[in-house]
Design a protein around this motif. Structure first.
Motif, PDB file in Angstrom:
ATOM      1  N   VAL A  10     -74.071   4.707   7.304  1.00 23.64           N
ATOM      2  CA  VAL A  10     -74.307   5.799   8.479  1.00 23.64           C
ATOM      3  C   VAL A  10     -74.437   7.157   7.947  1.00 23.64           C
ATOM      4  N   CYS A  11     -75.523   7.794   8.191  1.00 26.06           N
ATOM      5  CA  CYS A  11     -75.481   9.175   7.826  1.00 26.06           C
ATOM      6  C   CYS A  11     -74.892  10.193   8.632  1.00 26.06           C
ATOM      7  N   VAL A  12     -74.008  11.167   7.968  1.00 26.74           N
ATOM      8  CA  VAL A  12     -73.309  11.886   8.746  1.00 26.74           C
ATOM      9  C   VAL A  12     -73.391  13.303   8.208  1.00 26.74           C
ATOM     10  N   ASP A  13     -74.958  13.532   7.978  1.00 26.60           N
ATOM     11  CA  ASP A  13     -75.422  14.825   7.844  1.00 26.60           C
ATOM     12  C   ASP A  13     -75.383  15.589   9.069  1.00 26.60           C
ATOM     13  N   PRO A  14     -75.270  17.103   9.418  1.00 27.13           N
ATOM     14  CA  PRO A  14     -75.038  17.576  10.544  1.00 27.13           C
ATOM     15  C   PRO A  14     -75.915  17.325  11.742  1.00 27.13           C
ATOM     16  N   GLU A  15     -77.226  17.004  11.496  1.00 27.31           N
ATOM     17  CA  GLU A  15     -78.214  16.725  12.555  1.00 27.31           C
ATOM     18  C   GLU A  15     -77.870  15.387  13.054  1.00 27.31           C
ATOM     19  N   CYS A  16     -77.492  14.429  12.364  1.00 25.80           N
ATOM     20  CA  CYS A  16     -77.066  13.117  12.821  1.00 25.80           C
ATOM     21  C   CYS A  16     -75.764  13.077  13.533  1.00 25.80           C
ATOM     22  N   LEU A  17     -74.868  13.878  12.985  1.00 25.54           N
ATOM     23  CA  LEU A  17     -73.533  13.991  13.708  1.00 25.54           C
ATOM     24  C   LEU A  17     -73.825  14.510  15.051  1.00 25.54           C
ATOM     25  N   ALA A  18     -74.645  15.609  15.023  1.00 28.04           N
ATOM     26  CA  ALA A  18     -74.969  16.523  16.247  1.00 28.04           C
ATOM     27  C   ALA A  18     -75.399  15.242  17.513  1.00 28.04           C
ATOM     28  N   LYS A  19     -76.207  14.247  17.125  1.00 31.09           N
ATOM     29  CA  LYS A  19     -76.659  13.249  17.874  1.00 31.09           C
ATOM     30  C   LYS A  19     -75.771  12.032  18.063  1.00 31.09           C
ATOM     31  N   GLY A  20     -74.345  12.097  17.501  1.00 26.84           N
ATOM     32  CA  GLY A  20     -73.324  10.994  17.717  1.00 26.84           C
ATOM     33  C   GLY A  20     -73.145  10.019  16.625  1.00 26.84           C
ATOM     34  N   ALA A  21     -73.316  10.346  15.345  1.00 25.73           N
ATOM     35  CA  ALA A  21     -73.340   9.357  14.266  1.00 25.73           C
ATOM     36  C   ALA A  21     -71.775   9.152  14.254  1.00 25.73           C
ATOM     37  N   HIS A  22     -70.845  10.183  14.342  1.00 30.12           N
ATOM     38  CA  HIS A  22     -69.386   9.504  14.245  1.00 30.12           C
ATOM     39  C   HIS A  22     -68.998   8.552  15.342  1.00 30.12           C
ATOM     40  N   GLU A  23     -69.629   8.511  16.493  1.00 31.14           N
ATOM     41  CA  GLU A  23     -69.399   7.546  17.614  1.00 31.14           C
ATOM     42  C   GLU A  23     -70.020   6.279  17.388  1.00 31.14           C
ATOM     43  N   VAL A  24     -71.471   6.335  16.613  1.00 33.40           N
ATOM     44  CA  VAL A  24     -72.023   5.177  16.361  1.00 33.40           C
ATOM     45  C   VAL A  24     -71.238   4.511  15.233  1.00 33.40           C
ATOM     46  N   LEU A  25     -70.861   5.271  14.424  1.00 38.23           N
ATOM     47  CA  LEU A  25     -70.053   4.594  13.284  1.00 38.23           C
ATOM     48  C   LEU A  25     -68.623   4.199  13.845  1.00 38.23           C
ATOM     49  N   ASP A  26     -67.798   4.570  14.458  1.00 38.50           N
ATOM     50  CA  ASP A  26     -66.754   4.027  15.088  1.00 38.50           C
ATOM     51  C   ASP A  26     -66.913   2.577  16.011  1.00 38.50           C
ATOM     52  N   ALA A  27     -67.926   2.774  16.608  1.00 35.23           N
ATOM     53  CA  ALA A  27     -68.510   1.684  17.349  1.00 35.23           C
ATOM     54  C   ALA A  27     -68.903   0.500  16.496  1.00 35.23           C
ATOM     55  N   LEU A  28     -69.433   0.926  15.154  1.00 28.37           N
ATOM     56  CA  LEU A  28     -69.975  -0.273  14.335  1.00 28.37           C
ATOM     57  C   LEU A  28     -68.750  -0.867  13.806  1.00 28.37           C
ATOM     58  N   GLN A  29     -67.630  -0.196  13.441  1.00 29.19           N
ATOM     59  CA  GLN A  29     -66.321  -0.626  12.981  1.00 29.19           C
ATOM     60  C   GLN A  29     -65.695  -1.656  13.977  1.00 29.19           C
ATOM     61  N   ASP A  30     -65.518  -1.013  15.274  1.00 29.98           N
ATOM     62  CA  ASP A  30     -64.831  -1.768  16.210  1.00 29.98           C
ATOM     63  C   ASP A  30     -65.531  -2.999  16.425  1.00 29.98           C
ATOM     64  N   GLU A  31     -66.870  -3.091  16.319  1.00 28.99           N
ATOM     65  CA  GLU A  31     -67.757  -4.127  16.900  1.00 28.99           C
ATOM     66  C   GLU A  31     -67.572  -5.302  15.650  1.00 28.99           C
ATOM     67  N   LEU A  32     -67.562  -4.726  14.422  1.00 29.58           N
ATOM     68  CA  LEU A  32     -67.395  -5.729  13.277  1.00 29.58           C
ATOM     69  C   LEU A  32     -65.994  -6.425  13.331  1.00 29.58           C
ATOM     70  N   VAL A  33     -64.955  -5.497  13.808  1.00 28.53           N
ATOM     71  CA  VAL A  33     -63.732  -6.063  13.770  1.00 28.53           C
ATOM     72  C   VAL A  33     -63.900  -7.129  14.905  1.00 28.53           C
ATOM     73  N   ALA A  34     -64.622  -6.985  16.107  1.00 25.69           N
ATOM     74  CA  ALA A  34     -64.331  -7.759  17.255  1.00 25.69           C
ATOM     75  C   ALA A  34     -65.190  -8.961  16.775  1.00 25.69           C
ATOM     76  N   GLN A  35     -66.191  -8.989  16.092  1.00 22.75           N
ATOM     77  CA  GLN A  35     -66.949 -10.254  15.734  1.00 22.75           C
ATOM     78  C   GLN A  35     -66.370 -10.975  14.500  1.00 22.75           C
ATOM     79  N   GLY A  36     -65.424 -10.378  14.214  1.00 25.34           N
ATOM     80  CA  GLY A  36     -64.716 -11.275  12.778  1.00 25.34           C
ATOM     81  C   GLY A  36     -65.558 -10.735  11.703  1.00 25.34           C
ATOM     82  N   LEU A  37     -66.170  -9.771  11.484  1.00 27.26           N
ATOM     83  CA  LEU A  37     -66.990  -9.526  10.444  1.00 27.26           C
ATOM     84  C   LEU A  37     -66.383  -8.353   9.416  1.00 27.26           C
TER      85      LEU A  37
END
Ligand SMILES: Cc1cc2nc3c(=O)[nH]c(=O)nc-3n(C[C@H](O)[C@H](O)[C@H](O)COP(=O)(O)O)c2cc1C
Ligand code: SF4
Ligand code: SF4
Ligand code: FES
Length: 593
Positions: A10-37
């Motif tokens: 996941v790109c965490v450069d300032p522009e992507c961060l400003a558009k919610g990269a951290h939230e997407v990254l957290d959601a990705l991690q949570d979803e991978l846990v949820a789906q057992g991956l």
């Protein structure tokens, strides 16, 4: 080490961060846990993947899939589809960046594309693409509805003139070849484009090869030839390849070979690779080269139309000349003649280079002014500097000053002003250009490329170059200008071929329009544009210098002295005038005098 089957970056450069990269990254991690991956997919932070314009962005390896514009809500579906089911989610894919064509952008205002109309639009390796754009329709018309004389008359009436340099009327040339006694007759396409910085012909050969073939076949029908050659610069391997593919396809479709389109007319084309010398573009040298001899010019007359390839009547035209033909036949001579000036009809391609904002290939109607070409089509001078000169026509062209900006671009006007149309090179120069140095540069090229067969060109260009080198080195003498003028005149009048005859143009034109620059170099030992190294000095302005020491630390010859926070000084006896100090000083304290 842990093994993961997938890596999600996941790109965490300032522009992507400003558009919610951290939230997407957290959601990705949570979803991978949820789906057992989470044991199979590793989530990582990374810097810039695309351009961040469509962030947040995600890159999945090993498959190299690039997603963009993701939101937290997209993640459950993405994880299920991509990581669980192994399906790429098309709607999240990053847009494929548009390829920027640096040679040929979208047409600018005042551009009219006839020769370049298909370039970048059709697949040059697919004859059906060309046919879909009315390709080979002109050939069919010529073979079924027109006599050779009618074709020649149509080309004469169009006013088309050779695009290879001299601007000889094309229809007239065809007529001469048709009327010349002797058989067989040949058709040659001059694709040896050798002017530095010129690539108009290459672009047509690579982008629309069939338009050239069709023009050649029509020429062959008009003059009564059965064999043609394309003499293509060997440094253009893609053009050679594209041409050979086009020739094979044209044969397969019955446009080349025996009994073309059942008309009884037969003609075929072969590609010959250039011998690598600039002078091989000169028509008599070119024919010698095709014949397997050394590519040296010979006196004319006899002209190729009468005594050409293997001493037979030969029609030789430039790539762009041929590429115009199908359109003239289809749209009519009067359509073509409606563009341009009284004696220069149609459009012309130019490769604009130098200090202009938009460099590259353009096609404009003849008769357009230099100002329109440089400012409207070319976007004006880079960094909004002042215009100084434009050099047209390649290495044998002249340099024209600002008072010619409103001159119409046509064969006669350019020649009268001391330049030439040439094949369409156009180099724009800003106020920082030294015209003596420019003349030296072009003379170096032509001197190097002189084949040496005739004395005026072989020896004369060397003498001119020696004098120019001396002037630029600060060793100009009284009388140099007069000797240069005399040499220019003599070389122009006595050389065997166009190379020698045209070589003095850059010198003669700069002597005419920028004489004061020569005088400053010779008599005042000064280069007004501050280009010629021997005539400039670098100095540090004491009131601006902060004593930061950057210049002294970067000077390759230790020519700069001064203690920290003290004014620095350049020793002119040691300084080699490399200009590094000026580039590195953050305070603009270094100046050229
Ligand atoms: C040194 C020299 C180089 C030339 N190079 C080329 C060239 O690369 N392409 C070209 O078409 N004509 C070139 N010419 C012009 C050709 O001799 C010839 O005039 C031209 O191919 C004729 O075609 P056209 O009537 O269609 O212009 C050159 C001439 C000279 C003197
Ligand atoms: S003018 Fe120059 S290039 Fe042309 S024949 Fe003479 S020496 Fe060769
Ligand atoms: S121009 Fe080059 S050699 Fe001269 S002082 Fe500056 S850095 Fe040193
Ligand atoms: S060292 Fe003097 S200004 Fe940079």
């Amino acid at each position: 080490m842990k093994y993961y089957r997938s890596h999600a970056l996941v790109c965490v450069d300032p522009e992507c961060l400003a558009k919610g990269a951290h939230e997407v990254l957290d959601a990705l991690q949570d979803e991978l846990v949820a789906q057992g991956l989470i044991e199979e997919v590793q989530v990582l932070e990374t810097s810039r993947i695309g351009g961040c314009a469509n962030g947040p962005e995600l890159m999945v390896y090993p498959e190299g899939v690039h997603y963009a514009g993701l939101t937290v809500d997209d993640i459950p579906y993405l994880v299920e589809e991509h990581f669980l089911k192994g399906r790429i989610v098309k709607k999240f894919l990053a847009p494929i960046p548009k390829r920027v064509d640096e040679e040929l952008g979208p047409p600018q205002a005042k551009e009219v594309r006839v020769v370049l109309r298909n370039c970048g639009k059709i697949d040059p390796e697919n004859i059906e693409d060309y046919i879909a754009e009315d390709g080979y329709l002109a050939l069919a018309k010529v073979l079924t509805e027109m006599t050779p004389e009618q074709v020649i008359n149509e080309v004469i009436n169009s006013g088309l003139r050779g695009r290879g340099g001299a601007g000889f009327p094309t229809g007239k040339k065809w007529q001469l070849v048709r009327q010349a006694p002797g058989n067989p007759k040949y058709v040659i396409c001059n694709a040896d484009e050798g002017d530095p910085g010129a690539f108009m012909n290459r672009r047509v050969l690579e982008g629309d090869p069939h338009s050239v073939l069709e023009g050649m076949i029509i020429a062959a029908y008009a003059i009564g030839a059965s064999q043609g050659y394309i003499y293509c610069r060997a440094e253009y391997p893609l053009a050679v390849r594209t041409l050979n593919i086009a020739i094979q396809q044209a044969r397969a479709f019955g446009f080349l070979g025996e009994n073309i389109l059942g008309s009884g007319f037969s003609f075929d084309i072969e590609v010959r690779m250039g011998a690598g010398a600039f002078v091989c573009g000169e028509e008599t040298a070119l024919m010698a080269s095709i014949e397997g001899r050394r590519g040296e010019p010979r006196p004319r007359p006899p002209f190729p139309a009468v005594k050409g390839l293997w001493d037979k009547p030969t029609n030789i035209n430039n790539v762009e000349t041929y590429a115009n033909i199908p359109q003239i036949i289809l749209r009519g001579a009067s359509w073509f003649a409606s563009m341009g000036t009284e004696r220069s009809k149609g459009t012309k391609t130019f490769a604009i280079a130098g200090d202009v904002k938009r460099t590259g290939l353009i096609e404009v109607p003849l008769g357009i002014t230099l100002r329109e070409v440089i400012y409207d089509v070319g976007g004006g001078i880079k960094d909004d500097k002042a215009f100084k000169a434009v050099q047209t026509g390649g290495p044998m062209g002249g340099c024209l000053p600002a008072e010619y900006l409103d001159m119409e671009v046509d064969y006669e006007s350019l020649t009268a002003a001391g330049s030439i149309m040439g094949s369409g090179g156009m180099i724009v120069m800003d106020e920082d250009t030294c015209m003596v140095d420019i003349a030296r540069f072009f003379m170096e090229f032509t001197q190097d490329e002189s084949c040496g067969k005739c004395v005026p060109c072989r020896v004369g260009t060397r003498r001119i170059l020696e004098i120019l080198e001396r002037i630029c080195a600060g060793q100009g003498r009284h009388g140099d200008i007069e000797v240069l003028e005399m040499l220019c005149e003599q070389i122009k009048n006595t050389s065997l071929c166009g190379l020698g005859q045209g070589a003095p143009n850059p010198v003669a034109s700069t002597l005419k329009y920028f004489r004061s620059e020569y005088e400053a170099h010779i008599y005042e030992k000064r280069c007004p544009a501050k280009v010629c190294r021997a005539l400039i000095t670098y100095e540090i302005l004491p009131n601006v210098c902060t004593g930061c020491t950057v210049c002294a630390r970067n000077c390759p010859v230790e020519a700069i002295t001064g203690a920290r926070r003290q004014t620095h000084v350049i020793n002119p006896d040691i300084c080699i005038r490399c200009g590094i100090c000026m580039q590195v000083c953050n305070f603009n304290a270094v100046v050229v005098r």
